[in-house]
Enzyme design. Sequence first.
Site, PDB file in Angstrom:
ATOM      1  CG  ASP A  14      -1.872  -0.130  -1.002  1.00 25.59           C
ATOM      2  OD1 ASP A  14      -0.864  -0.084  -0.053  1.00 25.59           O
ATOM      3  OD2 ASP A  14      -2.441   1.068  -1.272  1.00 25.59           O
ATOM      4  CD  GLU A  54      -0.035   5.139   2.527  1.00 22.93           C
ATOM      5  OE1 GLU A  54       0.134   6.192   3.045  1.00 22.93           O
ATOM      6  OE2 GLU A  54       0.124   4.906   1.402  1.00 22.93           O
ATOM      7  CD  GLU A  55       0.220   4.857  -2.036  1.00 19.83           C
ATOM      8  OE1 GLU A  55      -0.023   6.030  -1.934  1.00 19.83           O
ATOM      9  OE2 GLU A  55       1.423   4.551  -1.852  1.00 19.83           O
TER      10      GLU A  55
END
Length: 542
Positions: free
Chosen positions: A159, A204-205
């Site tokens: 992502d 992850e973001e």
Amino acid sequence: MVYALEPLLLLCYLFSPWVAAANAAEAAQSALQNDPGASDRFAAATEYCPQFSALHPRKHRELDITLQQLFTTNDFLLQVVEALSAAVHVPTESYDDFGPVGRDPRWQPFFKLHDELERLFPLVYEKLRVTKVNTHALVFHWQGADESLKPVLLMAHMDVVPVEPSTVSSWVHPPYSGHYDGTYVWGRGTCDDKSVVLAFGIDEESAGVQGAGHIAKHLEHTYGQDSFALIVDEGEPFDIPYGGNVIFANPYVTEKGYFDLRIEVSAPGGHSSVPPRHTAIGVLASILTEIEAHPYEPHLPRNGTLFQEVQCAAAHGPDVSAEFKNLARAAITSDAALEALTQLLLAHVPLSSAKLATTQAVDLIAGGAKANALPETAWAVVNHRIAEQSSVAALQERIAATVGPVASRHGLALDAFGRTVVSGSSGRISLSDAWGTALEPAPVTPTRDNPAYALLAGTIVAALGEYHNASGVIVQPTYALGNTDTQFYWNMSRNIFRYAHMPADAYYNGLHTVNEAIKPTALVGKIGFLVKLILNLDEASV
Ligand SMILES: *[C@@H]1O[C@H](CO)[C@@H](O)[C@H](O)[C@H]1NC(C)=O
Ligand SMILES: *[C@@H]1O[C@H](CO)[C@@H](O)[C@H](O)[C@H]1NC(C)=O
Ligand SMILES: *[C@@H]1O[C@H](CO)[C@@H](O)[C@H](O)[C@H]1NC(C)=O
């Protein structure tokens, strides 16, 4: 927006005896000649900052040489550019308010990215076992010859942080173009983190829960606890921070903890023509003032990661001042020197206040409904990053102690994290974990007497020797001020490293901002490093 490749996990099974890396440090020894303090510094450096000589594959020497030569060719560079560019084309943006996979349509681009990966890496899909976890996260299992040995886990994410629409015109090349101008590949995700070849998470973001969180459960179920020899996730680039053309590579061996404190003040409402002396908003303001008046004390514990980092800089940094070198050496035994060193860092070294202490930042506030009505509630959220040797419990205790006197002064009850610690009748202050995301500081991966660290460090030295004309390579353990997906993997391995193997000048403009662009030559260097790491692991017993 950040394009992230969902975590693909590359699992290599390993075999063959570990060849202990010799303790190099020739550079440090040559410095002993004319400097009377150098001998002590050398001893300190060996204890706090162990160095390792270049570790090259032996059994797979020919294969390594052949591959590393291939990586110097223009054809290979162009293949890397093509693959990265294709990945950047797919806007796998990550949102804080993502709904569940399968329901929120914003997950759709991940299907497209999977198709691209399969098109670009047919052999990987043919030879490795590919598992899709929670639909979009990818786990690639590469079986080695000896199933009894622990695998290695290489992590990345697919992502990317969203591109702010108003900033699109500021990009030299459009954010999802993947344009290659001969020096840089442009686009969201080029730096963070679509350049990683093998193992990817999807969010992850945002918080990592839907990607790495699910992968962790899958891995724990499939492989069991403590089943990985080591884990490598994204991390810090290497750089030349102290002159003399000496490269410092900084694997993070731990991460700070995390806590979002919610403070809510409730008080009786009523008409504001007959107000009390302090409304809920006024009380909240006093609490926040009190909190900001009590920042956390900086600490440089001798058994902490930052002390190791400092000793590495003092022993091996060519342009580090004599004052700093001497203080660092004296601080090993003298408390006064340790205090002076702490003050020196705070005064002169960027980020020191964040590295030396738990930090707090009042980031959100709300309260009140109408100009002529007394507010019945007012609340704020204070973000904390918890220092290496502290804990969520210690933080909560301290916050309760700071807010307690304010509650008493106003006759308010104080509920601190589920316990009533002050009673009162004119209202209530309640302290809680804002979104249930409390995270302890990460377990520290040992750097001494740890074959996994020796393997990583020796491979870094070998790989940097191959790609750069540095006069030295120092591996300097440090710790992350933010959090990576590795927070979900603590149970999977005691050897968790966050390390990027990218030169600091590989990026045009940093991450999470406009003009994200990367030099594909740097990416080729990273591939060379990962290949060497995998081949070295095959000869190690970690
Ligand atoms: C570091 O030293 C302090 C003080 O001696 C001790 O309380 C703490 O447990 C130690 N921490 C580690 C990680 O060894
Ligand atoms: C390193 O030095 C060699 C020989 O001087 C040179 O050919 C090569 O281009 C240099 N490499 C880098 C990355 O600067
Ligand atoms: C690790 O294992 C413990 C004990 O089984 C469990 O309570 C904890 O939630 C696990 N941690 C993670 C991050 O999965």
